[in-house]
Structure formats: structure tokens, C-alpha cells
Design a protein around this motif. Sequence first.
Motif, mmCIF file in Angstrom:
data_model
loop_
_atom_site.group_PDB
_atom_site.id
_atom_site.type_symbol
_atom_site.label_atom_id
_atom_site.label_comp_id
_atom_site.label_asym_id
_atom_site.label_seq_id
_atom_site.Cartn_x
_atom_site.Cartn_y
_atom_site.Cartn_z
ATOM 1 N N MET A 1 0.855 -1.186 0.000
ATOM 2 C CA MET A 1 0.000 0.000 0.000
ATOM 3 C C MET A 1 0.891 1.236 0.000
ATOM 4 S SD MET A 1 -2.926 1.346 2.671
ATOM 5 C CE MET A 1 -1.893 1.264 4.098
ATOM 6 N N ASP A 2 0.528 2.193 -0.790
ATOM 7 C CA ASP A 2 1.219 3.484 -0.859
ATOM 8 C C ASP A 2 0.621 4.391 0.217
ATOM 9 O OD1 ASP A 2 2.121 6.060 -1.440
ATOM 10 O OD2 ASP A 2 1.894 5.818 -3.600
ATOM 11 N N ILE A 3 1.324 4.536 1.353
ATOM 12 C CA ILE A 3 0.795 5.275 2.500
ATOM 13 C C ILE A 3 0.572 6.755 2.178
ATOM 14 C CG2 ILE A 3 3.017 5.783 3.590
ATOM 15 C CD1 ILE A 3 -0.109 4.666 5.459
ATOM 16 N N ASP A 4 1.430 7.322 1.345
ATOM 17 C CA ASP A 4 1.254 8.734 0.981
ATOM 18 C C ASP A 4 -0.029 8.937 0.183
ATOM 19 O OD1 ASP A 4 3.597 9.604 2.260
ATOM 20 O OD2 ASP A 4 4.820 9.171 0.491
ATOM 21 N N LYS A 5 -0.297 8.029 -0.766
ATOM 22 C CA LYS A 5 -1.538 8.110 -1.540
ATOM 23 C C LYS A 5 -2.741 7.906 -0.626
ATOM 24 C CE LYS A 5 -4.068 6.144 -5.392
ATOM 25 N NZ LYS A 5 -4.112 5.145 -6.461
ATOM 26 N N PHE A 6 -2.656 6.929 0.284
ATOM 27 C CA PHE A 6 -3.722 6.645 1.232
ATOM 28 C C PHE A 6 -4.091 7.904 2.018
ATOM 29 C CE2 PHE A 6 -4.783 5.284 5.624
ATOM 30 C CZ PHE A 6 -5.893 4.505 5.377
ATOM 31 N N LYS A 7 -3.093 8.559 2.600
ATOM 32 C CA LYS A 7 -3.333 9.759 3.395
ATOM 33 C C LYS A 7 -3.880 10.905 2.540
ATOM 34 C CE LYS A 7 -0.062 8.863 7.118
ATOM 35 N NZ LYS A 7 -0.938 9.072 8.260
ATOM 36 N N LYS A 8 -3.324 11.068 1.345
ATOM 37 C CA LYS A 8 -3.746 12.146 0.442
ATOM 38 C C LYS A 8 -5.202 11.969 0.012
ATOM 39 C CE LYS A 8 -2.674 14.192 -4.047
ATOM 40 N NZ LYS A 8 -1.868 14.076 -5.273
ATOM 41 N N VAL A 9 -5.567 10.761 -0.386
ATOM 42 C CA VAL A 9 -6.938 10.493 -0.844
ATOM 43 C C VAL A 9 -7.927 10.664 0.310
ATOM 44 C CG1 VAL A 9 -8.491 8.711 -1.742
ATOM 45 C CG2 VAL A 9 -6.238 9.041 -2.781
ATOM 46 N N CYS A 10 -7.565 10.183 1.494
ATOM 47 C CA CYS A 10 -8.464 10.317 2.649
ATOM 48 C C CYS A 10 -8.662 11.783 3.025
ATOM 49 C CB CYS A 10 -7.928 9.520 3.828
ATOM 50 S SG CYS A 10 -8.086 7.733 3.607
ATOM 51 N N ALA B 1 -10.947 13.318 0.491
ATOM 52 C CA ALA B 1 -12.332 12.859 0.659
ATOM 53 C C ALA B 1 -13.071 13.715 1.680
ATOM 54 C CB ALA B 1 -12.365 11.386 1.078
ATOM 55 N N VAL B 2 -12.391 14.099 2.769
ATOM 56 C CA VAL B 2 -13.016 14.959 3.780
ATOM 57 C C VAL B 2 -13.347 16.316 3.174
ATOM 58 C CG1 VAL B 2 -12.682 16.154 5.983
ATOM 59 C CG2 VAL B 2 -11.902 13.788 5.713
ATOM 60 N N GLN B 3 -12.419 16.847 2.406
ATOM 61 C CA GLN B 3 -12.651 18.149 1.762
ATOM 62 C C GLN B 3 -13.759 18.055 0.717
ATOM 63 O OE1 GLN B 3 -8.685 18.724 0.295
ATOM 64 N NE2 GLN B 3 -7.949 19.653 2.190
ATOM 65 N N MET C 1 -11.908 4.995 6.883
ATOM 66 C CA MET C 1 -12.722 5.996 7.576
ATOM 67 C C MET C 1 -11.983 6.579 8.777
ATOM 68 S SD MET C 1 -15.095 6.124 5.474
ATOM 69 C CE MET C 1 -15.714 7.591 6.291
ATOM 70 N N ILE C 2 -11.221 5.770 9.488
ATOM 71 C CA ILE C 2 -10.433 6.269 10.619
ATOM 72 C C ILE C 2 -9.440 7.319 10.132
ATOM 73 C CG2 ILE C 2 -8.656 5.640 12.326
ATOM 74 C CD1 ILE C 2 -11.436 4.766 13.196
ATOM 75 N N GLU C 3 -8.800 7.048 9.023
ATOM 76 C CA GLU C 3 -7.850 8.032 8.479
ATOM 77 C C GLU C 3 -8.566 9.333 8.127
ATOM 78 O OE1 GLU C 3 -4.435 9.896 7.461
ATOM 79 O OE2 GLU C 3 -4.559 7.946 8.434
ATOM 80 N N GLN C 4 -9.784 9.232 7.608
ATOM 81 C CA GLN C 4 -10.539 10.449 7.317
ATOM 82 C C GLN C 4 -10.900 11.184 8.607
ATOM 83 O OE1 GLN C 4 -13.540 10.057 4.114
ATOM 84 N NE2 GLN C 4 -12.638 8.031 3.803
ATOM 85 N N LEU C 5 -11.260 10.437 9.647
ATOM 86 C CA LEU C 5 -11.571 11.065 10.930
ATOM 87 C C LEU C 5 -10.348 11.742 11.535
ATOM 88 C CD1 LEU C 5 -13.916 8.326 12.440
ATOM 89 C CD2 LEU C 5 -14.597 10.547 11.489
#
Length: 87
Positions: A1-10, A13-15, A58-62
Motif C-alpha cells: 500500500m502506498d501510504i502517501d496516496k492513502f493519506k492524500k486520498v483520505c 475525501a473529507v474536503q 474511515m479512521i484516516e478520514q476522521l
Amino acid sequence: MDIDKFKKVCKHAVQYFGETSRKQLAQEECAELIQALSKDLRGKKHNVEEEIADVLIMIEQLFNIYDMEKMNNNLNMKIDRLDKLME
């Protein structure tokens, strides 16, 4: 998993969808994980792994909505408590 992409996309998504939408979806995903775990414990077909992935997203988005300092303080306290329970 690409952690940078994960964080960026999450974060995006909030925005894009808004905080209220993300909080509501987090509730739904947690409920689905509860159902999947219940099925697993009863020996029925389940999708626990998929639901864990949904909840982690969802946790990352929170994380992007709530106070990170408060979360870190709570995480440290609870990890210390868990560690002491296992001594």
C-alpha cells in the motif's frame, strides 16, 4: 500500500464530501464491521477483512477532522495501559 496516496486520498475525501458525510459513513462502516465479526464468531461466512479495510479508511478520514494532539495523547495513554495489562 502506498501510504502517501492513502493519506492524500483520505484527506481529499473529507474536503470533497464534507465532515458530516464522513462521520456518517464512519458510523455505517463500523456497524458493518460489527456485523461481519458477529458472523465470524458464529462460524458463518464473513467479510471481516474487507470491513476492516473500510474502517481503516474511515479512521484516516476522521484523523483529518478531529484534534490530532488529543488523539495522540489518548493513544499513548491507552497503549501504556494495554502494555501494563500484559506484564
